[in-house]
Write an enzyme that holds these catalytic residues in place. Structure first.
Site, short mmCIF file in Angstrom:
data_model
loop_
_atom_site.label_atom_id
_atom_site.label_comp_id
_atom_site.label_asym_id
_atom_site.label_seq_id
_atom_site.Cartn_x
_atom_site.Cartn_y
_atom_site.Cartn_z
N ASP A 219 -17.65 -2.19 -18.08
CA ASP A 219 -16.36 -1.91 -17.45
C ASP A 219 -16.57 -0.81 -16.42
O ASP A 219 -17.64 -0.72 -15.83
CB ASP A 219 -15.31 -1.55 -18.50
CG ASP A 219 -13.90 -1.99 -18.11
OD1 ASP A 219 -13.39 -1.43 -17.12
OD2 ASP A 219 -13.33 -2.88 -18.75
N HIS A 242 -17.97 -1.86 -13.37
CA HIS A 242 -16.82 -2.14 -12.51
C HIS A 242 -16.56 -1.03 -11.50
O HIS A 242 -15.49 -0.98 -10.90
CB HIS A 242 -15.57 -2.37 -13.36
CG HIS A 242 -15.61 -3.63 -14.17
ND1 HIS A 242 -14.55 -4.05 -14.94
CD2 HIS A 242 -16.59 -4.55 -14.34
CE1 HIS A 242 -14.88 -5.19 -15.55
NE2 HIS A 242 -16.11 -5.50 -15.20
#
EC number: 3.2.1.15
Length: 393
Positions: A219, A242
């Site tokens: 993430d 991310h």
């Protein structure tokens, strides 16, 4: 007269010895308190015993974890303590239960609450999250949400140096309700697909510094939540992951804003995003302002520069997809590298509160060795120097 001088000298020596004794740190070896370095025996009580002794002492303390692997269940180290100088010096590895159900519903695996002046130096934290990720991939919401590996709350003056976090069930490190934190030389890594495993998450905190760290996760490498101010991030290598994200903001109607954030000298490699600001498409009092992104290198990044004010997972609770979060005074300076998609710069802002004072300076992003594109919606700003792709502001 000579006797008086001698007495005075002895008095000074005595005072010096007392002060030295008070200032000298006491060491608490967890192995001496019953911890076993076999990776199987539950050592939680030994760690809590070391903490209780260090916390109750007026002297600075060192909790020493020798080489080897130590098994810990979920544990809370609580203050306030009688001294403000406790160091966890970790030479070994701390490992969570391999059965994710043991701590899967705990908010945190290792948690510090209401402490001041704690340092964590070295060591490896292995959250053993692989089995939980597999459960989530197959069974979704029927699985436990998972525990954050290392959490801090309601604390001040914390240093984390040279720590490695592996395979967290959920977030690796969470900093919540803090004043003055320095994180340096932190390494975050995972094997396989690890959902919702942000590397470092900061919220409701001020005076946080993250330096010279490598983060590879499933993430956000660093996520910046509501109520964050005076945050400095420098020398971070991110990927896979991310990117570095401010947000998501605006989930709540009444929400503290984000301000005075600097992100500089960072590298993104194969990430989903680079420098991202995102907010929910719903009413909110939140804001993001006085943000500087400087000296960033993008290597095959899907969305190198992005503001997304229409974030709404599962399309629930976002009437009209209009964000109330106000974004202003955001500078992108010396951002260069390659985009994995044609649109390298995207500002998708709120129609009710357009983005203001966006500045692009010396930006050069390409797509497949050609000029990339930019896209703007409800965004206003300026450019300076060479800006590629051509600005849409």
């Amino acid at each position: 007269m000579a006797n008086r001088r001698s007495l005075f000298s002895l008095s000074l020596i005595f005072v010096f010895m007392i002060n030295s004794a008070i200032a000298s740190p006491l060491t608490y070896n967890v192995a001496s308190l019953g911890a076993k370095a076999d990776g199987k025996t539950d050592s939680t009580k030994a760690f809590l015993s070391a903490w209780a002794k260090a916390c109750a002492s007026m002297n600075p303390g060192v909790i020493y974890v020798p080489a080897g692997t130590f098994f810990l269940r979920d544990v809370v180290f609580s203050g306030p303590c009688k001294n403000n100088a406790i160091t966890f010096r970790i030479a070994g590895t701390l490992v969570a239960p391999s059965d994710y159900r043991v701590i899967g519903n705990a908010a945190n695996w290792i948690f510090f609450h209401h402490v001041n002046g704690v340092t964590i130096s070295g060591g490896i934290l292995d959250g053993q999250g692989t089995a939980l990720w597999a459960c989530k991939a197959c069974h979704g919401e029927s699985c436990p949400s998972g525990a954050t590996t290392l959490g801090f709350s309601d604390s001040n003056n914390i240093v984390v140096s040279g720590l490695a976090s592996l395979n967290s069930q959920m977030f690796h490190i969470v900093i919540n309700d803090f004043q003055n934190v320095q994180m340096q030389g932190v390494r975050v890594s995972r094997s396989g697909n690890s959902p919702n495993t942000d590397g470092i998450h900061v919220q409701m905190s001020s005076g946080v510094t993250i330096l010279n760290s490598k983060i590879a996760t499933g993430d956000d490498c660093v996520s910046i939540g509501p109520g964050t101010s005076n945050l400095w991030i420098e020398g971070v290598a991110c990927g896979p992951g991310h990117g570095i994200s401010i947000g998501s903001l605006g989930k709540e109607q009444e929400e503290a804003g984000v301000q005075n954030v600097t992100v500089k000298t960072v590298t993104f490699s194969g990430t989903q995003n680079g420098l991202r600001i995102k907010s929910w498409g719903r009413p909110s009092t939140g804001f993001a302002r006085n943000i500087l992104f400087q000296h960033a290198t993008m290597v095959n990044v899907e969305n190198p520069i992005v503001i997304d004010q229409h974030y709404c997972p599962d399309n629930k609770g976002c009437p009209g997809q209009v964000s109330g979060v106000q974004i202003s005074d955001v500078t992108y300076e010396d951002i260069h590298g390659t985009s994995a998609t044609e649109v390298a710069v995207k500002f998708d802002c709120s129609p009710k509160h357009p983005c203001r004072e966006i500045k692009l300076e010396d930006v050069k992003l390409t797509y497949k060795n050609q000029a990339a594109e930019s896209s703007c919606s409800h965004a206003d700003g300026t450019t300076e120097g060479v800006v590629q792709p051509t600005s849409c502001l």
